[in-house]
Design a protein around this motif. Structure first.
Motif, short mmCIF file in Angstrom:
data_model
loop_
_atom_site.label_atom_id
_atom_site.label_comp_id
_atom_site.label_asym_id
_atom_site.label_seq_id
_atom_site.Cartn_x
_atom_site.Cartn_y
_atom_site.Cartn_z
N ALA A 18 -5.95 13.65 -1.17
CA ALA A 18 -6.14 13.68 0.28
C ALA A 18 -5.36 12.55 0.95
CB ALA A 18 -7.62 13.56 0.62
N ALA A 19 -5.27 11.40 0.27
CA ALA A 19 -4.54 10.27 0.82
C ALA A 19 -3.06 10.59 0.94
CB ALA A 19 -4.74 9.03 -0.05
N VAL A 20 -2.51 11.20 -0.09
CA VAL A 20 -1.09 11.57 -0.07
C VAL A 20 -0.83 12.58 1.05
CG1 VAL A 20 0.74 12.75 -1.33
CG2 VAL A 20 -0.69 11.07 -2.50
N GLU A 58 0.83 -1.20 0.00
CA GLU A 58 0.00 0.00 0.00
C GLU A 58 0.87 1.26 0.00
OE1 GLU A 58 -3.85 -1.94 2.38
OE2 GLU A 58 -2.34 -0.76 3.45
N LEU A 59 1.96 1.21 0.76
CA LEU A 59 2.88 2.35 0.78
C LEU A 59 3.56 2.54 -0.57
CD1 LEU A 59 4.53 1.94 4.30
CD2 LEU A 59 3.20 3.90 3.51
N GLU A 60 3.89 1.43 -1.23
CA GLU A 60 4.51 1.52 -2.55
C GLU A 60 3.56 2.18 -3.54
OE1 GLU A 60 7.67 -2.10 -3.18
OE2 GLU A 60 5.56 -2.64 -3.18
N VAL A 61 2.31 1.75 -3.52
CA VAL A 61 1.31 2.32 -4.43
C VAL A 61 1.12 3.80 -4.14
CG1 VAL A 61 -1.16 2.32 -5.00
CG2 VAL A 61 0.07 0.15 -4.82
N LEU A 62 0.98 4.14 -2.86
CA LEU A 62 0.75 5.54 -2.50
C LEU A 62 1.95 6.41 -2.83
CD1 LEU A 62 -1.46 7.30 -1.34
CD2 LEU A 62 -0.54 6.89 0.95
N ALA A 63 3.15 5.87 -2.70
CA ALA A 63 4.36 6.63 -3.04
C ALA A 63 4.38 6.95 -4.53
CB ALA A 63 5.60 5.84 -2.65
N LYS A 64 3.95 6.00 -5.35
CA LYS A 64 3.89 6.24 -6.80
C LYS A 64 2.82 7.29 -7.12
CE LYS A 64 7.00 3.20 -7.98
NZ LYS A 64 8.33 3.65 -8.47
N VAL A 65 1.71 7.23 -6.41
CA VAL A 65 0.65 8.23 -6.60
C VAL A 65 1.18 9.61 -6.23
CG1 VAL A 65 -1.58 9.04 -5.72
CG2 VAL A 65 -1.26 6.62 -6.28
N SER A 94 -7.67 -1.48 -5.88
CA SER A 94 -8.03 -2.16 -4.64
C SER A 94 -7.17 -1.67 -3.47
CB SER A 94 -7.85 -3.67 -4.82
OG SER A 94 -8.10 -4.36 -3.60
N HIS A 95 -5.87 -1.53 -3.72
CA HIS A 95 -4.97 -1.03 -2.67
C HIS A 95 -5.37 0.39 -2.26
CE1 HIS A 95 -2.27 -4.34 -2.34
NE2 HIS A 95 -1.82 -4.26 -3.59
N LEU A 96 -5.73 1.22 -3.24
CA LEU A 96 -6.09 2.61 -2.93
C LEU A 96 -7.39 2.67 -2.12
CD1 LEU A 96 -5.15 4.50 -6.22
CD2 LEU A 96 -4.04 4.64 -3.99
N VAL A 97 -8.33 1.78 -2.43
CA VAL A 97 -9.57 1.74 -1.64
C VAL A 97 -9.25 1.44 -0.18
CG1 VAL A 97 -11.68 0.41 -1.23
CG2 VAL A 97 -11.11 1.12 -3.55
#
Length: 208
Positions: A196-198, A151-158, A180-183
């Motif tokens: 907002a997530a970032v 989840e951290l990897e996905v969010l870091a890319k975002v 799915s990870h972002l949800v």
């Protein structure tokens, strides 16, 4: 004492040269290979069979240090991985530990302590820089939102501005998996958008 065989993974040649000279002069560590990328690291380790890999977290394009550590630890006879980096955020530490790293040191570690850390890692001991130890203790005392390593990897890319499709391509997963990870991330952080997530993750110290 038989020297510990080690491989250096860092995308800066000057850093690798300095580490090779430092470790070699100690007599306790023998550098048997170097790599400038995660992909190259997998090849070098397969060829040289080191006991310890000194791993930087940021490796430019391709696999980062965490992904490379995970891949190395999945090997049949995995080396111990000692993270050696300039980054000490909670997110970086958490991702490294979850990936199977045996230790986490900062690049300002005194030479004698670095050599000793490599020897300890080869013996199966966990080696953490004092500031890293304190951060982990603080997290236990003051639990916050926990995101998985993926989840951290996905969010870091975002956070880097990538679209879901680009994140999927970068992490070798499907776009549906990214969504799915972002949800899950949105739910844990109590937000309803990528922006907002970032912002929430940075405020919580989960992202640099």
């Amino acid at each position: 004492m038989t020297p510990v065989d080690a491989v250096l993974v860092d995308d800066h040649p000057v850093v690798r040269a300095g580490l090779r000279a430092l470790l070699g002069a100690s007599g306790a560590v023998r550098v048997v290979g170097e790599a400038s990328s995660g992909e190259e690291a997998l090849e070098v380790v397969a060829r040289t069979g080191p006991q310890v890999v000194l791993m930087d977290l940021r490796l430019g394009a391709g696999m980062d240090g965490v992904a490379t550590t995970s891949a190395l630890r999945r090997r049949a006879d995995p080396p111990y991985v000692l993270v050696l980096t300039t980054y000490d955020t909670d997110a970086d530490i958490l991702r490294a530990v979850e990936s199977g790293a045996a230790g986490y040191l900062l690049k300002d570690t005194p030479p004698d302590q670095l050599v000793q850390a490599v020897v300890q890692a080869a013996a199966g001991e966990t080696v953490l820089a004092p500031v890293v130890q304190q951060r982990l203790v603080d997290r236990l005392k003051n639990p916050t939102v926990e995101l998985s390593a993926r989840e951290l990897e996905v969010l870091a890319k975002v956070a880097d501005g990538l679209s879901n499709r680009e994140v999927a391509r970068a992490l070798f997963i499907s776009e549906a998996t990214v969504k799915s990870h972002l949800v899950h991330v949105f739910g844990k952080l109590g937000v309803d958008s990528r922006t907002a997530a970032v912002a929430a993750a940075r405020e919580a110290g989960l992202l640099p």
